[in-house]
Design an enzyme around this catalytic site. Structure first.
Site, PDB file in Angstrom:
ATOM      1  N   LYS A  20      -1.526  -1.450  -4.001  1.00 51.21           N
ATOM      2  CA  LYS A  20      -2.608  -0.470  -3.940  1.00 51.21           C
ATOM      3  C   LYS A  20      -1.942   0.889  -4.060  1.00 51.21           C
ATOM      4  CE  LYS A  20      -6.371   1.476  -1.208  1.00 51.21           C
ATOM      5  NZ  LYS A  20      -7.068   1.511   0.098  1.00 51.21           N
ATOM      6  N   TYR A  41       0.864  -1.181   0.000  1.00 46.45           N
ATOM      7  CA  TYR A  41       0.000   0.000   0.000  1.00 46.45           C
ATOM      8  C   TYR A  41       0.899   1.228   0.000  1.00 46.45           C
ATOM      9  CZ  TYR A  41      -4.053   2.896   1.362  1.00 46.45           C
ATOM     10  OH  TYR A  41      -5.065   3.826   1.421  1.00 46.45           O
TER      11      TYR A  41
END
Length: 281
Positions: free
Chosen positions: A154, A126
């Site tokens: 992400k 992330y």
């Protein structure tokens, strides 16, 4: 996925299962991220995180991927959460860049590799420097991509050039971490969205992604433009505040928020309702 709480502030496992079924069966989400920022992970206990994973896997694990957010600023704690999520039945892990302490890139790299070595689940990195304080440099991404269990990103960095470079030089599957940038990222190689507005836009987002992937950019652009008011409106304040307000508007109350997050104001709810109407959802 937001985390439902009961009137006394405790975790509402039943509501979590109900919400998970709605997101998968009615909103066409093919995966759910549990205990992310939108799930108020900073305010839930380790035990609650495990219980939430078990409940959601039980509800939808036969038809959707269940990804557990386990990232913290402590490598040791992240490993403990990763192992607990694996034991609870998660399909994969979301691991954010260590935040607040702002480690140099060699520390970021070591953190991700150590976590990946600690368990058997695939990992989605992330990259969200505006929250974590540190970006994952492209060179670091390429280095950790060599680990067989680091498979996805992400991407909430908002740097299309850097993302495009990593996608062109690795097998990492990129998912937009910013709802409004999904189509832009797909144009340079991304495969989907880990969204917030997808509590309401899941069906239409799935059509947009499928249209672009299927060679119909005209339809994809039309759907992107349709959804743009909500792609941005859901972030008028902290995303989970407005998701919970939006679910309340739809008669799907999932309870309140844990401090320090406040409930949406009347003006915020009114603006959200207008954005939902403009987006046709």
């Amino acid at each position: 996925m937001v985390t439902p709480f009961a009137h006394d502030g405790s975790l509402d496992v039943g509501k979590a299962q109900e919400l998970a079924r709605y997101l998968v069966d009615e909103q066409s989400n093919d995966g759910l991220v549990i205990s992310g920022t939108t799930g108020e992970a900073p305010t839930t206990t380790d035990q609650e995180k495990s219980a939430l994973v078990r409940a959601v896997v039980e509800a939808v694990g036969d038809r959707a991927q269940v990804v557990a957010g386990v990232g913290t600023f402590s490598t040791e704690h992240t490993i403990a959460l990763a192992r607990a999520a694996e034991e609870a039945g998660a399909s994969g892990l979301l691991v954010v860049t260590p935040y607040y302490s702002k480690p140099p890139q060699r520390g970021v790299q070591a953190h991700f590799l150590t976590v990946a070595d600690s368990c058997g689940l695939p990992i989605m990195l992330y990259d969200i420097p505006h929250r974590a304080g540190t970006a994952i440099a492209p060179e670091t991404m390429l280095a950790v991509a060599e680990h067989p269990r680091i498979v996805a990103v992400k991407d909430a960095k908002g740097d299309l050039l850097a993302s495009s470079y990593v996608m062109a030089n690795s097998e990492l599957a990129f998912y937009s971490g910013e709802d409004a940038l999904t189509l832009s990222l797909m144009a340079v190689g991304a495969v989907g969205l880990v969204g917030t507005s997808t509590h309401f836009t899941g069906q239409v987002v799935a059509r947009m992604i499928d249209a672009f992937a299927g060679g119909d950019p005209v339809t994809a652009l039309r759907l992107h433009r349709q959804l743009s008011p909500l792609f941005t409106g859901i972030f008028a304040t902290q995303g989970c505040i407005l998701v919970k307000a939006g679910l309340e508007l739809r008669g799907r109350s999932v309870g309140g928020l844990r401090e320090p997050l406040p409930a949406a104001t009347a003006d915020e709810v009114k603006a959200l309702q207008a954005a939902m109407t403009a987006a046709g959802v």
